[in-house]
Design a protein around this motif. Structure first.
Motif, PDB file in Angstrom:
ATOM      1  N   SER A   1      10.772  -9.014   5.329  1.00  0.00           N
ATOM      2  CA  SER A   1      10.782  -7.740   5.055  1.00  0.00           C
ATOM      3  C   SER A   1      12.158  -6.789   5.277  1.00  0.00           C
TER       4      SER A   1
ATOM      5  N   GLU B   1       0.066  -1.727  -3.092  1.00  0.00           N
ATOM      6  CA  GLU B   1       0.571  -2.582  -2.120  1.00  0.00           C
ATOM      7  C   GLU B   1      -0.506  -2.833  -1.030  1.00  0.00           C
ATOM      8  N   TRP B   2      -0.423  -4.203  -0.830  1.00  0.00           N
ATOM      9  CA  TRP B   2      -1.494  -4.484   0.299  1.00  0.00           C
ATOM     10  C   TRP B   2      -0.597  -4.945   1.563  1.00  0.00           C
TER      11      TRP B   2
ATOM     12  N   THR C   1       4.622  -6.229   4.049  1.00  0.00           N
ATOM     13  CA  THR C   1       3.615  -6.257   3.162  1.00  0.00           C
ATOM     14  C   THR C   1       2.830  -7.389   3.312  1.00  0.00           C
TER      15      THR C   1
ATOM     16  N   ARG D   1      -2.239  -0.358   1.260  1.00  0.00           N
ATOM     17  CA  ARG D   1      -1.401   0.881   2.095  1.00  0.00           C
ATOM     18  C   ARG D   1      -1.946   2.109   2.361  1.00  0.00           C
TER      19      ARG D   1
END
Length: 166
Positions: free
Chosen positions: A76, A2-3, A68, A19
């Motif tokens: 989000s 996850e970025w 994200t 993350r």
């Protein structure tokens, strides 16, 4: 993997990081905070699972989470509400953003409020249980809650969110 967008003091993206790096380095990032309230005035409170990477096992006043990379706050918030509580049809009211940080986190948070009286479908990986509480009950048990969600609650109250505390 996850970025997450790492942001500066003005909530502007400065870079993208995994993350895990954001958590490990306590990097400033974006998150959403959605207070879900019943028409009765009671607030839906979540018990976080023990596997969460932030405040495992604690109570949380808001649903929501890390935004994200490339995602907008509103997008989000809707995603998190659907993932965590199974709520896909709710009217979200936004109350702006706030900045907060301590030794546990550094965040720009977007505030939302909604009324939802329907059923909840809990995301097993993130939400161990839910209960409904009054504002007085939350404040009396403040030490059991994630610190950022308590700040989000107070920000919502200060900004005039249409909270009913019967």
């Amino acid at each position: 993997m996850e970025w997450v967008d790492v942001v500066d003091a003005d909530d502007q993206v400065v870079r993208v990081a995994p993350r895990s790096e954001v958590r490990r380095g306590n990097l400033l990032h974006r998150a959403t905070y959605i207070l879900v309230q019943r028409s009765s005035g009671r607030i839906v409170v979540q018990r976080r699972t023990l596997t969460k990477d932030f405040c495992p096992g604690m109570l949380d006043v808001c649903c929501g989470g890390v935004v994200t990379s490339g995602e907008e706050y509103d997008e989000s918030a809707r995603r998190e509400l659907a993932e965590e509580l199974g709520v896909e049809q709710a009217s979200l009211n936004g109350f702006g953003t706030f900045h907060s940080e301590c030794e546990l986190y550094r965040v720009w948070g977007a505030l939302y409020h909604c009324i939802h009286d329907g059923p909840l479908v809990l995301q097993a990986e993130e939400v161990a249980a839910v209960e409904e509480m009054t504002l007085a009950e939350i404040r009396a048990r403040a030490g059991e809650f994630t610190p950022d969600s308590l700040i989000a609650l107070e920000q919502l109250i200060a900004r005039g969110a249409p909270l009913s505390f019967r």
